[in-house]
Scaffold this active site. Structure first.
Site, PDB file in Angstrom:
ATOM      1  CB  THR A  28      52.441  38.864  38.741  1.00 52.38           C
ATOM      2  OG1 THR A  28      51.265  39.367  38.091  1.00 52.38           O
ATOM      3  CG2 THR A  28      53.075  37.796  37.866  1.00 52.38           C
ATOM      4  CG  ASP A  29      47.574  40.073  42.397  1.00 51.48           C
ATOM      5  OD1 ASP A  29      48.046  38.922  42.566  1.00 51.48           O
ATOM      6  OD2 ASP A  29      46.389  40.354  42.625  1.00 51.48           O
ATOM      7  CG  ASP A 161      40.990  39.575  41.459  1.00 53.94           C
ATOM      8  OD1 ASP A 161      41.688  39.571  40.432  1.00 53.94           O
ATOM      9  OD2 ASP A 161      40.755  38.554  42.121  1.00 53.94           O
TER      10      ASP A 161
END
Length: 358
Positions: A28-29, A161
């Site tokens: 989703t990022d 991340d």
């Protein structure tokens, strides 16, 4: 080996950064969506010193590999590409970076979907910040680390991340809006903790994997739906007009964003686990980033009493499963899961909370 044995000098400074495990919000990022990671105990440490010649020199303990190059050289391959990218991007921002000796050691498992590359980028940038007293906050460090991965390692990744490695801790979850970078700390569900088990199937997400293809598919779907990113679609029914495989790719992203948004509303551990199980099914069937070994491990975990839910974590195509489990039962649950997984013909290992680093 240590810094002095490799470079014949003592380091000037060092910094470290953790790997991460994502509880919900997979893929989703890069769709401007919502994510829910936490840091893991394993960390990457980078020590720095000034090079005595006009070359940068990198050494990795885990790879037992050394790279040397001039500023004008092309990026080295392997672990050095991430460090090289960080240095070059700092230079592009106008900072004068001297030639450096860089010594890397890490306990973050490589190829398990726990962001070893982000930990390396963030640790490198924080070490350079310390060495040169650069005016960079932790968010900017995450942003530069992301660009290093995109431009120099060939992975068109989102920001999760690096944000998790730069800002998260092991005692809570980081709820992050990847579009605005607004964030808040969220407690784990009451009476629950996490267990992470490596499937033994190493994933490789850099250029040539299906990861970049998935991102391109999402961008095509958003364009066809007339929105900036799939994050702007909240009703899964809206994607039913798309051709395959864009319909299924988009359905995963939309439903996954909705799962994150529900999970941060102080839901019970039972409900959180149900959302994790649904996330795994969505990654397996709609996004198609799982593999048989990971599916087997997730299914085994989901069947064990005391496990609220389990799912593939990380970019996919191998890697680890994260499970939400009853507090205090990690050893017992992990033992059962590993025994059943090995009996099924696979080889896994416990990473959190009892790391066994190969």
């Amino acid at each position: 080996m240590n810094f002095q044995e490799i470079f014949n000098q003592k380091p000037e400074t060092e910094a470290s950064a953790p790997g991460r495990v994502n509880l919900l919000g997979e893929h989703t990022d890069y769709n401007d969506g919502f994510v829910l990671p936490t840091a893991i105990p394993q960390r990457t440490t980078v020590q720095l010193g000034f090079s005595k010649d006009r070359q940068h020199h990198f050494y990795s303990v885990e790879f037992n590999d050394r790279a040397s190059f001039f500023d004008s050289d092309r990026a080295p391959k392997g672990f050095g590409s991430y460090i090289f990218g960080c240095i070059k991007l700092l230079q592009e921002e106008g900072y004068k970076i001297p030639t450096l000796n860089v010594f890397v050691t890490s306990s973050v498992p490589i190829g398990s979907g726990l962001s070893s590359s982000a930990a390396l980028e963030v640790a490198t940038l924080k070490a350079v910040r310390s060495l040169l007293n650069l005016p960079l906050d932790d968010v900017r460090i995450a942003q530069i680390g992301q660009q290093a991965e995109i431009q120099y390692a060939g992975l068109n990744c989102g920001i999760m991340d690096q944000m998790a490695s730069s800002l998260a801790d092991t005692n809570s979850m980081l709820f992050l809006d990847t579009r605005s970078l607004e964030r808040r700390v969220v407690p784990f569900p009451a009476g629950a903790e996490i267990l992470v088990i490596d499937s033994g199937e190493t994933h490789k997400l850099a250029a040539g994997s299906g990861y970049n293809q998935r991102r391109a598919e999402c961008e095509s779907a958003a364009q066809m739906l007339g929105v900036k990113a799939l994050r702007d679609i909240t009703d899964p029914q809206a994607v039913e007009v798309l051709p395959e495989p864009l319909r299924r790719r988009s359905r995963h992203v939309v439903t996954e964003d909705n799962r994150v948004l529900e999970a941060v509303q102080s839901v019970s551990a039972k409900r959180f686990g149900e959302l994790m199980n649904a996330s795994h099914a969505s990654q397996r069937d709609d996004y198609e980033v799982s593999v048989p070994a990971v599916d087997a491990l997730a299914a085994i975990l989901q069947e064990i009493p005391g496990v609220f839910g389990a799912r593939l974590t990380g970019g996919g195509f191998g890697g680890a499963c994260v499970a939400l489990i009853e507090s205090g039962k990690a050893d017992a649950i992990a033992s059962v899961a590993i025994e059943r997984y090995h009996r099924a013909g696979y080889k896994g290992r416990i990473l959190v909370p009892n790391p066994v680093i190969a």
